[in-house]
Design a protein around this motif. Structure first.
Motif, PDB file in Angstrom:
ATOM      1  N   SER A 100       7.281   2.345  -0.633  1.00 13.50           N
ATOM      2  CA  SER A 100       6.012   1.898  -0.061  1.00 13.50           C
ATOM      3  C   SER A 100       5.046   3.073   0.093  1.00 13.50           C
ATOM      4  CB  SER A 100       6.234   1.230   1.292  1.00 13.50           C
ATOM      5  OG  SER A 100       6.763   2.161   2.208  1.00 13.50           O
ATOM      6  N   ILE A 144       4.666  -2.505   1.477  1.00 14.32           N
ATOM      7  CA  ILE A 144       4.082  -2.181   0.182  1.00 14.32           C
ATOM      8  C   ILE A 144       2.691  -2.808   0.149  1.00 14.32           C
ATOM      9  CG2 ILE A 144       4.310  -2.467  -2.307  1.00 14.32           C
ATOM     10  CD1 ILE A 144       7.346  -2.791  -1.810  1.00 14.32           C
ATOM     11  N   LEU A 183       3.695   2.659  -7.168  1.00  6.95           N
ATOM     12  CA  LEU A 183       4.477   2.178  -6.037  1.00  6.95           C
ATOM     13  C   LEU A 183       5.332   1.014  -6.529  1.00  6.95           C
ATOM     14  CD1 LEU A 183       1.880   3.558  -4.659  1.00  6.95           C
ATOM     15  CD2 LEU A 183       2.692   2.364  -2.644  1.00  6.95           C
TER      16      LEU A 183
END
Length: 159
Positions: free
Chosen positions: A54, A141, A49
């Motif tokens: 996200s 995130i 990621l």
């Protein structure tokens, strides 16, 4: 010399038409094939990621080998009714967790703790695909860190 040719031909003819001895026997041939149905491996799946993603999806395979024509089913108790489970941060942000969703590769549907994926053995290794969606709800995130956790699949064979 000409007189010997008919004699030789007569001897050769006698050899060709002479009865041969014949004999036969029958034996029994056996083979034992044990009942086998096993998961030989499950891919380790990794995703990265970033500040621009996200949520990310990655795929893997479960490798199964079963006797030809043997039925089998695969389930997992790792996930909940929505096909989701958590993995924990082992470095970075202490105590952080990330949600992951397990999906069937063929349909793309969530693979819940009551779903069964299965097939019929071919006698060769078969690959059953699955998908993982990291941070499936999207949004922010996840906290900084390296996350890991187990994903267990259970195989049941029917011979």
């Amino acid at each position: 010399m000409k007189k010997f040719y008919p004699l030789i031909l007569a001897l050769l003819a006698a050899l060709v038409t002479a009865p041969a001895f014949a004999n036969s026997a029958t034996g029994t041939v056996t083979a034992n094939v044990p009942s086998t149905c096993e998961i030989t491996s499950v891919d380790n799946v990794h995703a990265e990621l970033s500040q621009h993603s996200s949520q990310i999806q990655a795929g893997g395979n479960i490798q199964v080998i079963c006797n030809k024509d043997a039925g089998y089913s695969i389930t997992t108790s790792t996930v909940d009714a929505n096909g989701r489970f958590e993995i924990a941060a082992i470095s970075g942000t202490s105590g952080a967790t990330m949600e992951v969703e397990l999906r069937e590769a063929v349909t793309g549907n969530s693979w819940s703790n009551t779903d069964i994926v299965g097939g019929t053995g071919t006698g060769y290794t078969q690959f059953i695909g699955f998908q993982l969606v990291y941070n499936p709800s999207g949004g922010p995130i996840p906290a900084y860190g390296f996350y890991t956790g187990p994903l267990t699949f259970d195989l049941t064979s029917t011979f």
